[in-house]
Design an enzyme around this catalytic site. Structure first.
Site: not given
Lengths: 243, 243
Positions: B32, B52, B117
């Site tokens: 995403v 990361p 989301d």
């Protein structure tokens, strides 16, 4: 032959801004302000409109008189105090200098602003818009010509089914019914739900989806979801449920 | 029969946000986030991406390695200091609580934010998008179903001429050439210019406009603008100029 003219920018970020119960300030009372007022009310904003009543557009007057989400001040913009609590600002006045001044005030306060007719001062543009209930479409040509955006918009309007609004609403209702039958967030069930909705939405035409009523939806869930299948079309779904 | 389910909101404000040289923060490094990165770079933003490196999506890695508009930090989001100088923030991480925390921090700083989301935390949504050069189209169904937005988008894509990008660019070039021939802002001349551009854009098909080259544009201006006329179509414009 000359070199092609480079567009002002090479692109915008097209987004659906959430204005529900946000405070929008509109400075100006003419035709452009009237259009802005209608478009932000359509996104459920609360609006404060500042403009002298002498030149107030008919549409604005009607809305101010009947819509309690609009607060109207019969005066000119006064200063920073008019920007307190404002989430988005729109100017549509003939005074370019005043418009720029308001723009600067808004910008230092991180309030998104659109100044009609002064593109360089705008955080965002409106482009050419289509609205059919919950379905909204924005056409932007990145400053290459508002008229061409209108023409493309018209071509899109011609290809949208007359009942496309109902299609969108029905898909939303079917999803809600499905979530009621198979509740829970995420996980395998969420994936199965999403997969089933995708199958229905792709196998059925926009027109078939528009024709669904509540009874049909329940049948579709009985014959489809419960049996882990998707009838190929409406006729097949009805036939199965009547068998 | 049950009552139709009310949609979550009744509408958004569709806008073309200007991101040129603005600073966008993306928190997250998955699929995403990769999509978000591409879309904001397409709007000429400068991007800081924090995630990361262990789980960095291939596309992000490629862009980070080659695009000097992207600054990459191989770590987790740390706190308010990561929001300094940020004009827009996007989160796309699996940690819902952390995403909500970032959202709150951004909101108190008036930084527009989208949290993937978590619709209620978003200032704006992306919807389903079409991009053909300077032409951009956004389809939003107001939360009634992302899949149905995709289907409507596909129907729109099918009706756009293959060379619609060229149509838009050419109209922009013709406008620029016209402004060069008849310079000045506003007034009667501005109105005449706008009127002539509208006539050309409406009388000519999108396909005819796409086929214009620089020489044709000059002829169109000679035979049209200079004589206060608009040839009905390309063939007529060419015939007149060769007579």
């Amino acid at each position: 032959m000359t070199t092609p003219t480079k567009p002002v920018t090479s692109g915008s970020l097209l987004i659906a801004w959430q204005l529900r119960d946000k405070n929008v300030l509109i400075v100006g009372g003419g035709e452009v302000a009237a259009g802005r007022l209608e478009i932000v009310l359509g996104a459920d904003a609360r609006v404060t409109l500042i403009a002298p009543s002498e030149d107030l557009h008919k549409t604005i007057r009607e809305i101010v008189d009947t819509n309690d989400r609009v607060t109207y001040h019969d005066r000119l913009f006064e200063g920073p105090e008019d920007l307190v609590g404002v989430d988005m600002a729109l100017t549509a006045i003939d005074d370019v200098e005043e418009s720029r001044r308001i723009c600067e005030m808004a910008r230092t306060r991180h309030i998104p602003i659109n100044c009609a007719d002064i593109p360089p001062s705008c955080d965002f543009y409106f482009g050419s818009q289509i609205r059919r209930g919950p379905l909204q479409i924005l056409v932007s040509t990145d400053g290459n010509g508002p008229k061409i955006a209108h023409l493309i918009r018209r071509r899109i309007e011609n290809v949208l089914p007359d009942d496309v609004e109902q299609t969108v609403l029905n898909v939303g209702r079917l999803r809600a019914k499905l979530r009621k039958r198979a509740p829970g967030v995420g996980g395998m069930l969420g994936k199965r739900r999403m997969g089933w909705m995708i199958k229905v939405s792709t196998q059925w035409s926009l027109e078939e989806l528009a024709a669904l009523d509540d009874l049909m939806m329940e049948k579709l869930l009985d014959e489809g979801w419960e049996k882990n299948a998707v009838p190929n079309d409406q006729a097949q779904a009805l036939a199965a449920s009547n068998a």
